[in-house]
Design an enzyme around this catalytic site. Structure first.
Site, PDB file in Angstrom:
ATOM      1  N   ASN A  66      23.655 -34.274 -24.082  1.00 52.12           N
ATOM      2  CA  ASN A  66      22.657 -33.971 -23.663  1.00 52.12           C
ATOM      3  C   ASN A  66      22.031 -32.834 -23.773  1.00 52.12           C
ATOM      4  OD1 ASN A  66      23.206 -34.244 -20.771  1.00 52.12           O
ATOM      5  ND2 ASN A  66      21.212 -34.356 -20.352  1.00 52.12           N
ATOM      6  N   GLU A  86      29.599 -35.786 -12.045  1.00 52.93           N
ATOM      7  CA  GLU A  86      28.117 -34.711 -11.974  1.00 52.93           C
ATOM      8  C   GLU A  86      27.151 -36.657 -13.227  1.00 52.93           C
ATOM      9  OE1 GLU A  86      26.782 -33.010 -10.779  1.00 52.93           O
ATOM     10  OE2 GLU A  86      27.738 -31.205 -10.303  1.00 52.93           O
ATOM     11  N   CYS A 126      19.340 -34.643 -17.430  1.00 52.90           N
ATOM     12  CA  CYS A 126      19.275 -35.795 -16.112  1.00 52.90           C
ATOM     13  C   CYS A 126      18.601 -35.595 -14.087  1.00 52.90           C
ATOM     14  CB  CYS A 126      21.179 -35.274 -15.586  1.00 52.90           C
ATOM     15  SG  CYS A 126      20.958 -33.556 -15.104  1.00 52.90           S
TER      16      CYS A 126
END
Ligand code: NDP
Length: 509
Positions: A148, A244, A278
């Site tokens: 992303n 993460e 995110c």
């Protein structure tokens, strides 16, 4: 991962085809590397790292700083590739990818010598001795990255690891390998030792081979499901790691919020990068006093956004990078609508070439719907009415994820109080997303959103081994507790302990 087309066309050749998600046109292909190639890459980095680690930190900062020079001098080609391979708009490619890396490189090139300087630890008891910690490179760091933000996520981590004196092997997502190879090209052009930073292209198996190739630390960014596998693989090898993982960021809109700013922030927070962020605004809890007004504003903004292929003109919302992610978004929205939610705008996949899902606002959602519980990772904003701010905080915390959260209010003291009750790695007040671009702030989540932090002094020190040295300021012939054990020593020690630790009239506890 990768588009179905990419997977099928590459299966026979051992290569992975990168596809422009806005047009479906192939952009190029890369090798699907196996364990031997990964081990060879790690070996190259391992051989180059000691000389790099032996340079002074100032010298390493100077050399890594040149990466920002090269990046800015070749910014147009980097942006063009981010638009083509990532489906991004030009402004997103500039702000959320290039600028984040350029600023991070500049920030740590300037501040790392101070942040990694040895630190004295004053000893409260044994004052004839002294302690300090110092930070040394770990060796070879593996960076495993998602699709992303294929440039800003890995390259921030790569730059910090290099500044700390490590070598790095980057495994990009198979959806966006070309931008990682472009980053390697820039690093070489910046004059970094060519073997110090390597890119290994491939699928998930290439990532797991990297963890098994003798690296000293893993920085993984990706889904919770893969994060668990990575954490287990690291645990088995006792390699420390930073994970993460996914987010489900709640936004709480209080009755006193500035609705104009809030609506704009929410629209950008939910739809930027086609919602593939995110820390996207993934669920909104709005006080009933302002609910109707806020929904009207957000829907009007969502309807005004222009969506399309950013390489052909001015657009606000680009394509979705991965075809299977569009399926996930469609499934979640359809299920919500079937269960009683209303798509106030959007709500249906765009038909035609390219992978597009329109900016969508869902009302009438309930907390038990998947759209409020699972990560959507697409341009969808579900909004729920609440009757109090306490209820909003309770619902915000009702999640297995805790990456970012947002509070909108004009009362900063009250908003800060609420922010401190929310279970998230970062809570922003009256703003969204932006702290990823503030390299001095810690980035990471609580609960299943991950372990550890990137960015900030914490992220920088995590890519170092912390070592402690304890030495004598005043040299004594012997310590009282050494051999031989004598009654006289015992009595002296006991007297000293009573004086130090025993009850005293002036001592509170
Ligand atoms: P994935 O977990 O699917 O993949 C992440 C990376 O891991 C990819 O390079 C992938 O390769 C690789 N990988 C896959 N399987 C393995 C394995 N067994 N061992 C080692 N590596 C493996 O995530 P996505 O790429 O789909 O990214 C989206 C997710 O990332 C979302 O959940 C999002 O929230 C999260 N994310 C979290 C961020 C944060 O800062 N907390 C920031 C950005 C995204 P391949 O793609 O080739 O399969």
């Amino acid at each position: 991962m990768g588009s179905a087309a990419a997977l099928s066309s590459s299966a026979a050749t051992g290569r992975i085809v990168s596809i422009n998600p806005a047009t479906g046109v192939p952009l190029g292909d890369v090798p699907d590397m196996g364990a031997d190639e990964v081990r060879a890459a790690v070996a190259r980095v391992r051989a180059a790292q000691p000389a790099w680690g032996a340079l002074s930190i100032k010298e390493r900062c100077r050399r890594v700083g040149r990466f920002a020079d090269v990046l800015m001098s070749r910014v147009d080609e980097v942006i063009e590739l981010l638009v083509k391979e990532g489906g991004k708009t030009r402004i997103e490619a500039l702000n959320m990818e290039v600028a984040v890396v350029a600023d991070l490189v500049r920030y740590f090139s300037k501040h790392a010598p101070r942040l990694l300087a040895p630190e004295p630890i004053p000893l409260h008891l044994l004052r004839h001795r002294a302690s300090y910690v110092h930070y040394v490179p770990r060796g070879v760091i593996a960076v495993i990255a998602p699709w992303n933000f294929p440039f800003s996520i890995p390259m921030g981590e790569v730059a910090m690891a290099l500044i700390a004196g490590n070598g790095v092997v980057l495994k990009p997502s198979e959806v966006t390998p070309l931008i990682a190879l472009k980053a390697k090209e820039l690093a070489d052009a910046a004059g970094l030792p060519p073997d110090l930073f390597q890119v290994v292209t491939g699928r998930g198996s290439t990532g797991s081979a990297l963890i098994d190739a003798g690296v000293q630390y893993v920085i993984f960014t990706g889904s919770v499901a893969t994060g668990k596998k990575v954490g287990a693989a690291c645990g088995e090898r006792l390699i420390p790691c930073t994970l993460e993982l996914g987010g489900k960021a709640p936004a709480i809109v209080c009755a006193d919020a500035d609705l104009d700013r809030t609506a704009q922030a929410l629209a950008w927070g939910a739809f930027a990068n086609s919602g593939q962020v995110c820390c996207s605004v993934e669920r909104v809890y709005v006080h009933e006093a302002v609910y109707d007004d806020l929904v009207d504003r957000v829907v009007a903004l969502a309807r005004s956004l222009r969506q399309g292929d950013a390489s052909t003109g001015e657009v606000d919302v680009g394509a979705m990078a991965w075809d299977r992610q569009v399926d996930t978004v469609e499934r979640l929205v359809d299920a919500a609508v079937k269960a009683g939610a209303k798509a106030a705008c959007g709500g249906k996949r765009v038909v035609g070439p390219g992978q597009f899902y329109p900016p969508t606002v869902l009302t009438g959602v309930t907390q038990d719907m998947d759209v409020m519980r699972k990560e959507i990772f697409g341009p969808v904003m579900p909004i729920m009415k609440v009757s109090s701010e306490d209820e909003a905080v309770r619902l915000a915390n009702d999640s297995h994820l805790g990456l970012l959260a947002y509070v909108f209010s004009r009362d900063t003291a009250r908003a800060r109080y609420m922010a401190e009750q929310i279970e998230a790695g970062t809570v922003m007040i009256n703003d969204v997303l932006n702290t990823f671009g503030a390299p001095e702030t810690p980035w990471g989540g609580v609960k299943m959103s991950g372990i550890g932090r990137t960015h900030s002094v914490i992220g920088l020190r995590d890519v170092c081994e912390l070592r402690h040295v304890n030495y004598d300021r005043v040299s004594l012939p012997r310590e009282l507790w050494w051999y031989p054990y004598r009654d006289r020593s015992y009595k002296l020690l006991l007297g000293a302990m009573k004086a130090l630790f025993g009850k005293k009239p002036w001592r509170r506890s």
